[in-house]
Write an enzyme that holds these catalytic residues in place. Structure first.
Site, mmCIF file in Angstrom:
data_model
loop_
_atom_site.group_PDB
_atom_site.id
_atom_site.type_symbol
_atom_site.label_atom_id
_atom_site.label_comp_id
_atom_site.label_asym_id
_atom_site.label_seq_id
_atom_site.Cartn_x
_atom_site.Cartn_y
_atom_site.Cartn_z
ATOM 1 N N SER A 515 0.847 -1.182 0.000
ATOM 2 C CA SER A 515 0.000 0.000 0.000
ATOM 3 C C SER A 515 0.896 1.250 0.000
ATOM 4 O O SER A 515 1.709 1.406 -0.900
ATOM 5 C CB SER A 515 -0.945 -0.023 1.195
ATOM 6 O OG SER A 515 -1.954 0.945 1.054
ATOM 7 N N ASP A 602 -8.112 -5.022 -6.331
ATOM 8 C CA ASP A 602 -7.757 -3.990 -5.354
ATOM 9 C C ASP A 602 -8.524 -2.700 -5.629
ATOM 10 O O ASP A 602 -8.394 -2.107 -6.701
ATOM 11 C CB ASP A 602 -6.250 -3.728 -5.412
ATOM 12 C CG ASP A 602 -5.731 -2.992 -4.192
ATOM 13 O OD1 ASP A 602 -6.489 -2.211 -3.600
ATOM 14 O OD2 ASP A 602 -4.559 -3.201 -3.837
ATOM 15 N N HIS A 634 -6.817 -5.693 -1.722
ATOM 16 C CA HIS A 634 -5.734 -4.919 -1.118
ATOM 17 C C HIS A 634 -5.049 -5.780 -0.056
ATOM 18 O O HIS A 634 -5.346 -5.722 1.129
ATOM 19 C CB HIS A 634 -6.304 -3.651 -0.499
ATOM 20 C CG HIS A 634 -5.273 -2.574 -0.304
ATOM 21 N ND1 HIS A 634 -4.528 -2.051 -1.336
ATOM 22 C CD2 HIS A 634 -4.871 -1.907 0.809
ATOM 23 C CE1 HIS A 634 -3.722 -1.117 -0.875
ATOM 24 N NE2 HIS A 634 -3.903 -1.020 0.427
#
Length: 693
Positions: A515, A602, A634
């Protein structure tokens, strides 16, 4: 004491307390030679996790594998070993669940393939029936409130009418009937009390702050409180007491660190309940049914008064507010080693579930009988960790080049530090493991990533760089507009510190994370291309402009805040700043190997972010390996996918840093892994993919 926030629910959590003690199951390191710990031990499903008691205390529940997939198990609190699964997820597993106050219903929510289009479900334990309470396509629902006063009903936020805003409904968990509480056409979210009354609403302001409104009647709203951008992250309404006349707040206005206050809504009197000069009121990630990111405070189940509050600088410490629980905490701190967390309480407060966390062993769960002041050991969360050669995590404070204190955590391989001074006997290859967010923080405790890397022979360093939360608003705001600049400088300063201390071999340092930390990995490989021997980017952001423009519709109200913290996508100057900080525009600067992993579904860092980096590197004939998971979002929820990713990453790091690695073996079985690009860059990867097929 509930808050609905942009479709993600934030509420009051139970006690996490940091203490040391005696007398508990011990976990000795039986293998002094530090043998290889199998990846399945570290990254497979837990035996049991997310343990809860039913409100009446008669039943116990937890998440545990059923046919290899995490599901909710329920049994008698007297004989938890006789629990049985009550859900039947066969894909990603259930992560978020809780008890309804009926004592006969489990509530959970789930998405599909990591797309974050959450649906809310109710399981009737009397007949096993599962009901979808939010049967709408293309929405993201969440649970906003559950009150013991109304056991059959819960509050749910749904964006089925307008994808940009979440209306809130009262939903009967037995019938599925829905009653609109509040139609929403302008607000980020609402604050609901224990009677399911909407008390306040919040919206973002153009300066990056937020404004709190209260109902004025006839559907109108009046301003109640304004919070500037500098306090936006650290000032929040936390909920209400039983009377509804006292509101609890985390508040950093007119100070640096966020303290806990009680505000009398009738008189306006504001009372300080707890504070710490070095750290904010602590917030933690949780997987309870209400709340993903919650304040670490202890609240009485029915009186709703705050009883204790946690603060966290290097380690968590607690301040007791209500003397009624002082004797309980004094007893519990002697039961076992580590930081203890009160994770479930019965409605009459006669029984608690308490877990104890350490940095080098499995989590241990206890049943605490308050009437007898007696804690009974239940089980560990990962029994297969028992006896494994696990390392210690050492808190360290590193000074940045401009004088900020960066609270960090360093883990060394076993037997590498003969005098136990936190410095290995010789410099080691090191992995800089960066946290995501970026507006969260790293903490002390057990980390499967740290243990995996240390067991393979690497020093591991995690850094709370500026912009991280928990260390006061000034530290968090020091990261504004510093993506790829001073936030990145802090990471480089930490590497330099590790080299200067003799911890890290300067020629063998990797950067890794997902991330935001995937972004930091890409930034490290492009902006400081000679610092890192290699990088591992998991669902990272490569183009800040495209990333912000791809936000889901219900994130639209945070664009003003993003303009202050990252860059303004709406102006020419802002887009220039975003372009300057975007690694995609500097791919030709990369000098060292890169591994990229991505979930195809995602919703936060979309697949296109990774695709563009891979395409640009291919165009420039730069070596890159791309690992893609069609059924993930994610991060990687399915254990089969986690194992396959870590098998690839382990071989990649071994190739470029020289650490130990475990052959792939069966770790690709059941995984959806595909490698569109660069399988030839990692020895054995092509054979493993072929064998999987």
């Amino acid at each position: 004491m509930k808050k609905i926030f942009i479709g993600i629910i934030v509420s009051i959590s139970f006690l996490f307390a940091g203490c040391n003690g005696e007398s508990s199951p011990t976990y000795t390191q039986i293998d002094e030679k530090n043998t290889l710990i199998h990846r399945e031990v570290l990254f497979g499903n837990p035996d049991k996790t997310r343990v809860q008691l039913s409100p009446d205390g008669s039943k116990i529940s937890y998440l545990a594998p059923a046919n290899g997939v995490l599901n909710v198990w329920v049994g008698s609190a007297v004989t938890p070993e006789a629990a049985r699964p009550v859900t039947n997820d066969t894909e990603r597993g259930i992560r978020f669940y809780g008890w309804a106050y009926t004592n006969d219903h489990i509530i959970y929510f789930q998405d599909k393939g990591g797309d974050e289009q959450w649906q809310v479900y109710s399981v009737d334990l009397s007949n096993g029936e599962t009901r979808n309470l939010t049967p709408f396509e293309g929405i993201s629902a969440s649970i906003g409130a559950m009150s013991h006063k109304y056991p059959d009903d819960i509050v749910v936020a749904i964006n089925n009418r307008n994808v940009s805003f979440h209306d809130i409904y009262r939903v009967n968990i037995k019938t599925g009937n829905m009653t609109l509480i509040q139609e929403n056409n302008e607000f980020l979210g609402y604050y609901v009390d224990n009677d399911y009354n909407v008390r306040f609403a919040v919206k973002m302001t153009p300066d990056g702050g937020k404004e709190i409104f209260e109902p004025a009647g006839n559907g109108s709203w009046i301003s109640f409180m304004k919070i500037g951008m500098e306090d936006e992250r650290t000032t929040n309404i936390l909920g209400f007491d039983r009377t509804g006349e006292v509101m609890y707040m985390a508040d950093s206005r007119d100070r640096d660190t966020a303290a806990l206050y009680a505000l009398n809504l009738k008189t306006g009197e504001k009372t300080l309940l707890a504070e710490d000069p070095k750290s904010d009121l602590n917030w933690v990630w949780t997987y309870e049914i209400i709340g993903l990111y919650v304040p670490q405070i202890l609240v009485h189940p029915t009186n709703k008064n705050v009883q204790a509050a946690a603060f966290n600088y290097e380690r968590v410490h607690w301040q007791i507010i209500d003397p009624a629980i002082a004797h309980d905490l004094e007893y519990l701190e002697k039961v076992a080693d580590g930081d203890f967390h009160i994770i479930s309480r019965t409605l009459d407060d006669s029984a608690w579930i308490v877990d104890y966390s350490v940095d080098n062993g499995p989590k241990r769960y206890y049943y605490y009988n308050r009437n007898k002041s007696e804690a009974r050991f239940l089980f560990t969360g990962f029994s297969r960790l028992d006896g494994r050669p696990l390392a210690r995590m050492n808190p360290v404070v590193i000074e940045s080049r401009d004088g900020l204190n960066l609270v960090s955590y360093c883990t060394l391989p076993l037997n590498s530090d003969s005098n136990n001074d936190g410095i290995p006997d010789k410099p080691l290859p090191m992995v800089l493991f960066v946290h995501g967010g970026p507006w969260i923080r790293d903490d002390w405790g057990y980390s499967s990533d740290h243990q995996w890397l240390a067991n393979r022979g690497y020093a591991v360093l995690s850094v709370n760089f500026r912009g991280s939360t928990g260390f006061g608003k000034n530290f968090t705001n020091a990261g504004n507009l510093e993506w790829g600049r001073k936030m990145q400088d802090d990471l480089i300063d930490a590497v330099d510190w590790a080299v200067s201390k003799g911890i890290a071999n300067p020629d063998k340092v990797a950067i890794m994370g997902g991330s935001y930390s995937g972004y930091a990995t890409l930034a490290g490989m492009t902006f400081t291309p000679e610092t890192f021997a290699c990088g591992v980017d998991i669902c990272g952001i490569s183009n800040l402009t495209d990333w912000i423009e791809s936000f889901p519709p219900y994130w639209g109200s945070v664009i003003d805040l993003m303009a202050i913290r990252v860059g303004d996508v709406r102006t020419e100057e802002g887009r220039k700043v975003l372009a300057e900080r975007s690694p995609i525009n500097y791919v030709d600067m990369i000098q060292r190997p890169l591994l990229i992993a991505q979930g195809a579904n995602d919703a936060r860092a979309r697949q296109s972010e990774s695709d563009k980096v891979v395409q640009a590197m291919q165009t420039k004939n730069l070596p890159v390996t791309y690992v893609l998971y069609p059924d993930e979002g994610h991060g990687f929820a399915r254990p089969e996918n986690r194992l396959s990713f870590y098998a690839v990453a382990e071989a990649f790091l071994s190739q470029h840093l020289g650490g130990r690695f475990e052959p792939v073996g069966d770790d690709f079985l059941g995984s959806s892994i595909i490698v569109p690009v660069g399988s030839e860059e990692i020895p054995g990867l092509e054979d493993a993919i072929t064998g999987k097929g």
